[in-house]
Design an enzyme around this catalytic site. Structure first.
Site, PDB file in Angstrom:
ATOM      1  N   VAL A 185     -28.865 -56.240 -58.139  1.00 23.84           N
ATOM      2  CA  VAL A 185     -27.810 -57.104 -58.680  1.00 23.84           C
ATOM      3  C   VAL A 185     -26.446 -56.479 -58.376  1.00 23.84           C
ATOM      4  CG1 VAL A 185     -26.791 -57.990 -60.817  1.00 23.84           C
ATOM      5  CG2 VAL A 185     -29.279 -58.059 -60.470  1.00 23.84           C
ATOM      6  N   ASP A 220     -25.650 -54.270 -56.006  1.00 18.18           N
ATOM      7  CA  ASP A 220     -25.359 -54.292 -54.568  1.00 18.18           C
ATOM      8  C   ASP A 220     -24.936 -55.681 -54.088  1.00 18.18           C
ATOM      9  OD1 ASP A 220     -25.849 -51.651 -54.380  1.00 18.18           O
ATOM     10  OD2 ASP A 220     -27.891 -51.851 -53.576  1.00 18.18           O
ATOM     11  N   SER A 256      -6.336 -20.454 -67.067  1.00 20.58           N
ATOM     12  CA  SER A 256      -7.763 -20.128 -67.069  1.00 20.58           C
ATOM     13  C   SER A 256      -8.104 -19.602 -68.456  1.00 20.58           C
ATOM     14  CB  SER A 256      -8.074 -19.116 -65.978  1.00 20.58           C
ATOM     15  OG  SER A 256      -7.402 -17.921 -66.266  1.00 20.58           O
ATOM     16  N   GLU A 265     -18.578 -25.869 -76.076  1.00 16.85           N
ATOM     17  CA  GLU A 265     -18.921 -26.767 -74.975  1.00 16.85           C
ATOM     18  C   GLU A 265     -19.607 -25.997 -73.884  1.00 16.85           C
ATOM     19  OE1 GLU A 265     -15.225 -28.247 -73.495  1.00 16.85           O
ATOM     20  OE2 GLU A 265     -14.647 -28.820 -75.516  1.00 16.85           O
ATOM     21  N   LYS A 269     -19.918 -24.624 -70.218  1.00 20.48           N
ATOM     22  CA  LYS A 269     -18.948 -24.280 -69.176  1.00 20.48           C
ATOM     23  C   LYS A 269     -19.543 -24.740 -67.849  1.00 20.48           C
ATOM     24  CE  LYS A 269     -15.969 -20.530 -67.656  1.00 20.48           C
ATOM     25  NZ  LYS A 269     -16.112 -20.713 -66.224  1.00 20.48           N
ATOM     26  N   ASP A 325     -20.127 -25.403 -64.060  1.00 25.55           N
ATOM     27  CA  ASP A 325     -19.830 -24.581 -62.890  1.00 25.55           C
ATOM     28  C   ASP A 325     -19.437 -25.452 -61.702  1.00 25.55           C
ATOM     29  OD1 ASP A 325     -19.474 -22.350 -61.426  1.00 25.55           O
ATOM     30  OD2 ASP A 325     -21.594 -21.871 -61.183  1.00 25.55           O
ATOM     31  N   ARG A 341      -6.954 -27.433 -58.946  1.00 29.29           N
ATOM     32  CA  ARG A 341      -6.178 -26.517 -59.761  1.00 29.29           C
ATOM     33  C   ARG A 341      -5.217 -25.698 -58.883  1.00 29.29           C
ATOM     34  NH1 ARG A 341      -6.712 -21.109 -61.360  1.00 29.29           N
ATOM     35  NH2 ARG A 341      -5.740 -20.713 -63.365  1.00 29.29           N
ATOM     36  N   TYR A 350     -12.615 -32.320 -69.921  1.00 26.67           N
ATOM     37  CA  TYR A 350     -12.660 -31.467 -71.108  1.00 26.67           C
ATOM     38  C   TYR A 350     -11.291 -31.240 -71.765  1.00 26.67           C
ATOM     39  CZ  TYR A 350     -11.754 -27.996 -67.421  1.00 26.67           C
ATOM     40  OH  TYR A 350     -11.257 -27.330 -66.345  1.00 26.67           O
ATOM     41  N   LYS A 384     -13.550 -23.218 -78.301  1.00 27.34           N
ATOM     42  CA  LYS A 384     -12.138 -23.562 -78.526  1.00 27.34           C
ATOM     43  C   LYS A 384     -11.890 -23.781 -80.020  1.00 27.34           C
ATOM     44  CE  LYS A 384     -12.255 -26.049 -74.149  1.00 27.34           C
ATOM     45  NZ  LYS A 384     -12.355 -27.339 -73.464  1.00 27.34           N
ATOM     46  N   LYS A 415     -19.597 -15.830 -70.810  1.00 27.57           N
ATOM     47  CA  LYS A 415     -20.295 -15.917 -69.518  1.00 27.57           C
ATOM     48  C   LYS A 415     -21.753 -15.495 -69.687  1.00 27.57           C
ATOM     49  CE  LYS A 415     -16.972 -16.656 -66.344  1.00 27.57           C
ATOM     50  NZ  LYS A 415     -16.579 -15.672 -65.385  1.00 27.57           N
ATOM     51  N   CYS A 436     -36.663   8.028 -37.188  1.00 31.78           N
ATOM     52  CA  CYS A 436     -35.457   7.210 -37.340  1.00 31.78           C
ATOM     53  C   CYS A 436     -35.643   5.845 -36.661  1.00 31.78           C
ATOM     54  CB  CYS A 436     -34.264   7.932 -36.717  1.00 31.78           C
ATOM     55  SG  CYS A 436     -32.775   6.931 -36.671  1.00 31.78           S
ATOM     56  N   CYS A 488     -33.047   6.017 -33.522  1.00 29.22           N
ATOM     57  CA  CYS A 488     -33.140   6.934 -32.382  1.00 29.22           C
ATOM     58  C   CYS A 488     -34.514   7.601 -32.270  1.00 29.22           C
ATOM     59  CB  CYS A 488     -32.051   8.002 -32.475  1.00 29.22           C
ATOM     60  SG  CYS A 488     -32.351   9.196 -33.787  1.00 29.22           S
ATOM     61  N   CYS A 497     -31.726  10.977 -40.974  1.00 27.96           N
ATOM     62  CA  CYS A 497     -31.846  11.296 -39.561  1.00 27.96           C
ATOM     63  C   CYS A 497     -30.789  12.374 -39.299  1.00 27.96           C
ATOM     64  CB  CYS A 497     -31.548  10.054 -38.724  1.00 27.96           C
ATOM     65  SG  CYS A 497     -31.331  10.436 -36.983  1.00 27.96           S
ATOM     66  N   CYS A 502     -27.577  10.360 -32.787  1.00 31.42           N
ATOM     67  CA  CYS A 502     -28.208   9.081 -33.173  1.00 31.42           C
ATOM     68  C   CYS A 502     -27.204   7.937 -33.044  1.00 31.42           C
ATOM     69  CB  CYS A 502     -28.730   9.167 -34.597  1.00 31.42           C
ATOM     70  SG  CYS A 502     -29.294   7.582 -35.260  1.00 31.42           S
TER      71      CYS A 502
HETATM   72  S1  IVH Z   1     -11.207 -25.464 -70.929  1.00 30.48           S
HETATM   73  C1  IVH Z   1      -6.858 -23.618 -70.671  1.00 30.48           C
HETATM   74  N1  IVH Z   1     -13.671 -26.329 -70.912  1.00 30.48           N
HETATM   75  O1  IVH Z   1     -13.699 -22.816 -66.635  1.00 30.48           O
HETATM   76  C2  IVH Z   1      -8.036 -23.721 -69.806  1.00 30.48           C
HETATM   77  N2  IVH Z   1     -12.892 -25.146 -69.015  1.00 30.48           N
HETATM   78  O2  IVH Z   1     -12.330 -20.029 -66.925  1.00 30.48           O
HETATM   79  C3  IVH Z   1      -8.823 -24.945 -70.144  1.00 30.48           C
HETATM   80  N3  IVH Z   1     -14.521 -24.946 -67.226  1.00 30.48           N
HETATM   81  O3  IVH Z   1     -10.623 -23.276 -65.078  1.00 30.48           O
HETATM   82  C4  IVH Z   1     -10.193 -24.810 -69.678  1.00 30.48           C
HETATM   83  N4  IVH Z   1     -16.132 -26.051 -68.227  1.00 30.48           N
HETATM   84  O4  IVH Z   1     -12.444 -24.913 -64.497  1.00 30.48           O
HETATM   85  C5  IVH Z   1     -12.724 -25.653 -70.235  1.00 30.48           C
HETATM   86  N5  IVH Z   1     -15.808 -27.188 -71.033  1.00 30.48           N
HETATM   87  C6  IVH Z   1     -14.865 -26.534 -70.359  1.00 30.48           C
HETATM   88  C7  IVH Z   1     -15.085 -26.019 -69.065  1.00 30.48           C
HETATM   89  C8  IVH Z   1     -14.070 -25.322 -68.432  1.00 30.48           C
HETATM   90  C9  IVH Z   1     -15.774 -25.419 -67.129  1.00 30.48           C
HETATM   91  C10 IVH Z   1     -13.835 -24.135 -66.193  1.00 30.48           C
HETATM   92  C11 IVH Z   1     -12.454 -24.617 -65.864  1.00 30.48           C
HETATM   93  C12 IVH Z   1     -11.545 -23.456 -66.110  1.00 30.48           C
HETATM   94  C13 IVH Z   1     -12.478 -22.306 -66.192  1.00 30.48           C
HETATM   95  C14 IVH Z   1     -11.957 -21.304 -67.214  1.00 30.48           C
END
Ligand code: IVH
Length: 668
Positions: A36, A38, A83, A113, A115, A117, A136, A222, A287, A311, A405, A408, A423, A428
């Site tokens: 539908v 498409d 960051s 939340e 994070k 990647d 960024r 975010y 946060k 991390k 070795c 050599c 060695c 060598c």
């Molecule tokens: S908040 C003031 N929330 O992680 C910075 N960052 O090391 C606001 N990232 O550059 C970032 N998930 O690219 C925020 N739920 C999340 C995230 C997130 C991934 C990344 C983002 C940022 C880096 C921070």
């Protein structure tokens, strides 16, 4: 159909298709079948082709990717894209919590939340319509990747409200799309992406938006760029709900936590469940929720004080040992490396892992053909944690180091008290090649353009026999070699010429005297000032120097006692290579810096700073940069693919930073 009716139809199709797309891509709850969707899309495309004036910027047909761009324009962010500070363990998190409570008291909440990647993006909407999308970049200026971001289905082309707003979030590639993409690339003989983040970044950096369109990227929003209060919002959680209502995709695994205990429980939960997610996460972002609390906490130069990124520790995966590779280093040490069936560990593809030496192989009983658990030490260098003995295929032989070795063929020896096999043949080939590579390396004579391949070729064609011959190379000889163009040859010869005026410590380090790292070389150069006075130094003079032990003193004496060394130095002198100390001595006593007085080792690949630049900056701040990790090392900075030095640091319990942390501290 008259014009009016046609317009109405286009408006209706735009609206419906955008709703269907939202249900499919954002909510993951399709409301109509693909057929539908498409059919309707094709009908719309047909109408638009016949009536180009009816193509609206938010038409779903605009997501297929338009013209190829010439380049990306720069976009200055309205507010810097900051960051986050990092936390690696419970202690860091509790410290963060204590700082927050000291500032806002005990009554507040956190939002936790995932994070994601991927890579950070900024989306600007005016009166509800997408205007620009940017990377960024350096946090202040990013690249205009609007055309690529338009192809990402979870990026709304029009919001549910005609407001002007900046949305910030992460663009990522789901695990499945990543696997499919790499499979396709493998079939086509193209280079594979190392991880979903690189694949997402690579896709957004394509000048042809059709490529991005084909890559199945997605986003999670975010944050809001600027002031949430302008939209009558009072907290981060309200902001995310607001973003949802506008039509953005936010991540719904978020959770409000009123204590750090709840935060720790959330982290534990997701550490266990992360592999079940359809996308990669590399940690948890915490946060402080309310804006008034955030304002009280404020910012450092780089990051908000109201947030921290936890991390995840190293990930472990199972793979197979395909072979063991043996390399001969500059000092003759033979190092075994496991060649692995490529696997993804903590975001990068791993195909080699150092085995350190024979003892490690024996202790862990690693055999070719074994299934092993690989983990990344400090998330950076891969190592074999253990063999899965219960899965060992039948008939595997214990691994034996060779008696001769691999380069050599002369017999290997195990020096007293050493675990390494060496060695000891001074002729060598591998050792000589490694020695020359060391001589030209960054911290030594810093001659760019002499990669290992070129060094080996120069040796094989007998254009050089030792380092002094580098200074007699001529253009014709080098040009005659494989894959050497006029320009690269000229650059190389220029670099060789320039290295003649290096200060003595570089040459001393480059000669590769045993136990004389770049730090000892510097101390020696400062103290003796000329090669000749060092070469003629008595043992007591060497022992009188702070920071030099007996081992180094003996090694220096033995080195300069050799006639071939004396001959080499005369040849270098004859070729106008500088044998004097020309550096500056600095008084570091009153420098206020975390680096002052610290002994620091840089290892691995740095991506933001040049290695020398990093060293110079650290030294300016009173740090001493050394080449090898020992008990005296205070800190190791590990870039990508860091190897044995990082392992050693971990073994000795030396503090390790990643490059981001270094950059952050250098900028303070
Ligand atoms: S908040 C003031 N929330 O992680 C910075 N960052 O090391 C606001 N990232 O550059 C970032 N998930 O690219 C925020 N739920 C999340 C995230 C997130 C991934 C990344 C983002 C940022 C880096 C921070």
């Amino acid at each position: 159909m008259d014009k009016k009716q046609l317009e109405q139809k286009v408006a209706e199709y735009n609206k419906l298709l955008s709703e269907y797309g939202y249900a499919y891509y954002v909510l993951d709850q399709p409301v109509v079948s693909d057929n539908v969707y498409d059919q309707m899309l094709h009908e719309l495309i047909a109408i638009e082709e016949a009536n180009p004036e009816l193509i609206y910027p938010d038409s779903p047909t605009q997501r297929v990717g338009g013209e190829v761009l010439k380049g990306f324009n720069k976009i200055e962010h309205r507010y810097p894209m900051l960051s986050l500070g990092n936390a690696f363990n419970e202690r860091d998190l509790r410290d963060f919590d204590a700082r927050v409570r000291a500032s806002v008291g005990d009554y507040f909440s956190y939002m936790c939340e995932l994070k994601i990647d991927g890579l950070a993006i900024s989306l600007i909407y005016q009166d509800g319509l997408l205007q620009t999308g940017a990377t960024r970049g350096n946090g202040t200026i990013g690249e205009d990747i609007t055309e690529n971001l338009k192809t990402v289905h979870s990026v709304p082309l029009r919001l549910n409200k005609a407001i002007s707003i900046e949305a910030r979030g992460e663009c990522y590639m789901p695990k499945k799309s990543f696997a499919n993409l790499n499979k396709l690339r493998e079939e086509n003989g193209e280079e594979l992406f190392a991880n979903p983040r690189n694949a997402a970044a690579g896709s957004l950096r394509q000048l042809d938006p059709k490529i991005a369109a084909s890559r199945n990227l997605a986003t999670f929003i975010y944050a809001l760029g600027g002031n949430g209060e302008d939209y009558d919002l009072t907290s981060h959680s309200e902001t995310l709900d607001f973003m949802d209502k506008l039509g953005f995709q936010t991540n719904h695994e978020r959770q409000k936590c009123s204590t750090i205990e709840d935060v720790l429980a959330y982290i534990e939960e997701w550490t266990a469940k992360r592999s079940e997610l359809a996308y990669e996460i590399d940690g948890i972002v915490i946060k402080v929720d309310r804006f008034d609390h955030q304002q009280e906490l404020g910012f450092t130069a780089k990051a908000p004080k109201w947030s921290i990124a936890y991390k995840f520790p190293a990930e472990e995966v199972v793979t197979k040992v395909l072979d063991v590779d043996l390399t001969v280093g500059r000092t003759g040490v033979v190092t075994p490396t496991a060649i692995l069936e490529p696997v993804l560990v903590a975001g990068t593809t791993v195909q080699r892992a150092t085995l350190h030496n024979e003892d490690v192989i024996r202790e862990k009983d690693i055999r070719i053909g074994d299934f092993v658990i690989i983990r990344k030490a400090g998330d950076i260098i891969p190592e074999v944690k253990e063999v899965m003995l219960d899965q060992r295929p039948e008939g595997l032989e214990p691994f034996k180091m060779p008696t001769n070795c691999p380069a050599c063929d002369s017999e290997l020896v195990r020096l007293e008290e050493e675990v390494a096999l060496r060695c000891v043949n001074p002729q060598c080939f591998a050792q000589i090649a490694e020695g020359i590579s060391h001589f030209v390396s960054r911290n030594a004579m810093n001659i760019d353009g002499l990669g290992e391949r070129v060094v080996e070729q120069l040796l094989r064609e007998e254009l050089i026999k030792d380092v002094s011959d580098l200074y007699t190379l001529n253009k014709e000889d080098v040009l005659a070699m494989d894959r050497m163009g006029e320009k690269s040859v000229q650059n190389l010869l220029d670099a060789i010429e320039a290295s003649k005026s290096n200060s003595l410590e570089r040459l001393l380090f480059g000669l590769g005297i045993r136990h004389v790292g770049s730090k000892a070389a510097k101390i020696l150069a400062e103290r003796f000032e000329t090669m000749d006075s060092l070469a003629n130094a008595e043992k007591f003079e060497l022992l009188n120097i702070d920071g030099l032990g007996e081992k180094i003193a003996d090694s220096i004496l033995a080195y300069f006692n050799k006639q071939e060394v004396r001959d080499l130095i005369e040849r270098l002198r004859g070729l106008n290579v500088n044998l004097y100390y020309t550096g500056k001595k600095v008084n570091t006593e009153d420098i206020d810096s975390v680096f002052n007085g610290k002994v620091i080792v840089l290892t691995g690949k740095l991506s933001q700073l040049k290695r020398q630049e990093a060293q110079a900056k650290i030294e300016e701040l009173g740090g001493k940069v050394t080449g090898s990790v020992s008990k005296k090392t205070d800190l190791v900075i590990a870039g990508e693919e860091a190897g044995s030095k990082l392992a050693k640091a971990e073994q000795l319990g030396v503090e390790v930073w990643d490059e981001a942390r270094l950059v952050e501290e250098l900028s303070k």
